[in-house]
Design a protein around this motif. Structure first.
Motif, short mmCIF file in Angstrom:
data_model
loop_
_atom_site.label_atom_id
_atom_site.label_comp_id
_atom_site.label_asym_id
_atom_site.label_seq_id
_atom_site.Cartn_x
_atom_site.Cartn_y
_atom_site.Cartn_z
N UNK A 139 0.78 -1.18 -0.11
CA UNK A 139 0.20 0.02 0.20
C UNK A 139 0.69 1.16 0.03
N UNK A 140 2.13 1.24 0.72
CA UNK A 140 2.76 2.45 1.04
C UNK A 140 3.14 2.78 -0.73
N UNK A 141 3.78 1.82 -1.36
CA UNK A 141 4.22 1.89 -2.65
C UNK A 141 3.24 2.34 -3.62
N UNK A 142 1.92 2.04 -3.48
CA UNK A 142 0.84 2.77 -4.26
C UNK A 142 0.65 3.95 -3.94
N UNK A 143 0.79 4.64 -2.66
CA UNK A 143 0.74 5.91 -2.36
C UNK A 143 1.78 6.69 -2.91
#
Length: 315
Positions: A266-270
């Motif tokens: 999720x942090x990569x997507x953000x």
């Protein structure tokens, strides 16, 4: 598309979902699918969901259902259970969003990442209301009101600063009845540190190593070695703070991650979408809590510094 009436009487009462992204829509959708009265606070997806409903594609079976979508917390009104799934970086907004949802015995369940979320809610709304849940699930939001459930789905749930209560068991039982693998934990703090064993290395290295998924990380021997070193440091730190984690946790988490294939954390997507990354909750706060106890976390500190530099370059 009009929401349907609950088919089953719900012992959870009225439920509000605050943060209707991948996590909120997935778990809220499962609850709505199985007859609970669920109300979603939606902003960017509101029109699409009102028109088309909520769609979950999943290896457990696809779901398409109408749901109760609202633009404001005032439109939802007082609820019995409020599930908070918004990003930690938006926590200040909860000061305005939660009060319209409260009544005397409203329970607040945060499914957010990192450390400090229960403390934030307890400070502003009362510790007796607060529970926390750790989500071990592989999901992505692939479009407005569209969630792709790839693997897993477990929630480890516990009370803030105390052992489980009857309400904790009741909520977990209703979650399980709704196809949500939910387990009650004796120590929420220990469960938080256990989740960090995965979140810190994989969310962090996916960004620091240049925007790569979990499959690429584990295909690189140097990065896998770094994952293992980070995991061991987090487990040792947790033990020093009084939280004993399973001895086989490193191997279990790495084996489970291999089954996710090319999963983007999720942090990569953000990061790729230009959204704020949960830097302090996932990386900064564990370092600070350890430092207060006189414990150094050099591997996590190194990754934290790399992430700060990456984010500063992109800003």
């Amino acid at each position: 598309m009009q929401p349907r009436s609950p088919e089953i009487s719900s012992s959870l009462g009225r439920i509000a979902i605050i943060g209707a992204g991948a996590v909120g829509c997935y778990y809220g959708g499962r609850l709505a699918q199985h007859g609970h009265e669920v109300h979603f606070l939606m902003r960017s997806d509101y029109e699409a969901v009102v028109r088309e409903g909520l769609r979950i594609t999943s290896y457990q079976g696809d779901v398409h259902l109408p749901v109760n979508a609202h633009k404001t917390a005032e439109d939802i009104g007082p609820c019995d259970l409020v599930i908070i799934a918004m990003k930690v970086t938006s926590n200040a907004a909860l000061l305005d969003l939660i009060p319209p949802l409260l009544k005397e015995k409203t329970v607040l369940l945060t499914l957010q990442n990192g450390l400090g979320n229960e403390e934030f809610l307890a400070q502003h709304f009362g510790a007796e209301r607060v529970l926390g849940g750790l989500c071990f699930v592989c999901i992505n939001r692939i479009g407005p009101g569209q969630i792709h459930h790839i693997a897993q789905g477990r929630i480890n749930m516990g009370e803030h600063t105390r052992t489980p209560l009857p309400r904790t068991q009741l909520i977990a039982e209703e979650f399980r009845r709704s196809l949500i693998d939910c387990h009650v934990v004796e120590s929420l703090a220990a469960a938080r540190w256990q989740k960090l064993v995965w979140n810190i290395p994989f969310n962090g290295l996916s960004i620091a190593a240049g925007g790569i998924d979990t499959e690429v990380i584990l295909a690189n021997p140097a990065l896998e070695t770094r994952v293992r070193a980070l995991m061991v440091e987090i487990i040792q730190t947790a033990a020093c703070l009084g939280h004993t984690l399973p001895p086989d946790l490193v191997e279990t988490m790495i084996s489970n991650t291999r089954t996710m294939a090319a999963y983007k954390p999720s942090s990569l997507i953000d990061y790729l979408d230009g959204k704020e990354v949960e830097l302090e909750a996932i990386w900064g706060e564990p370092i600070r809590q350890a430092a207060q106890a006189g414990i150094a976390m050099p591997f996590v500190q190194e990754l934290y510094d790399e992430l700060k530099n990456r984010l500063a370059e992109k800003a």
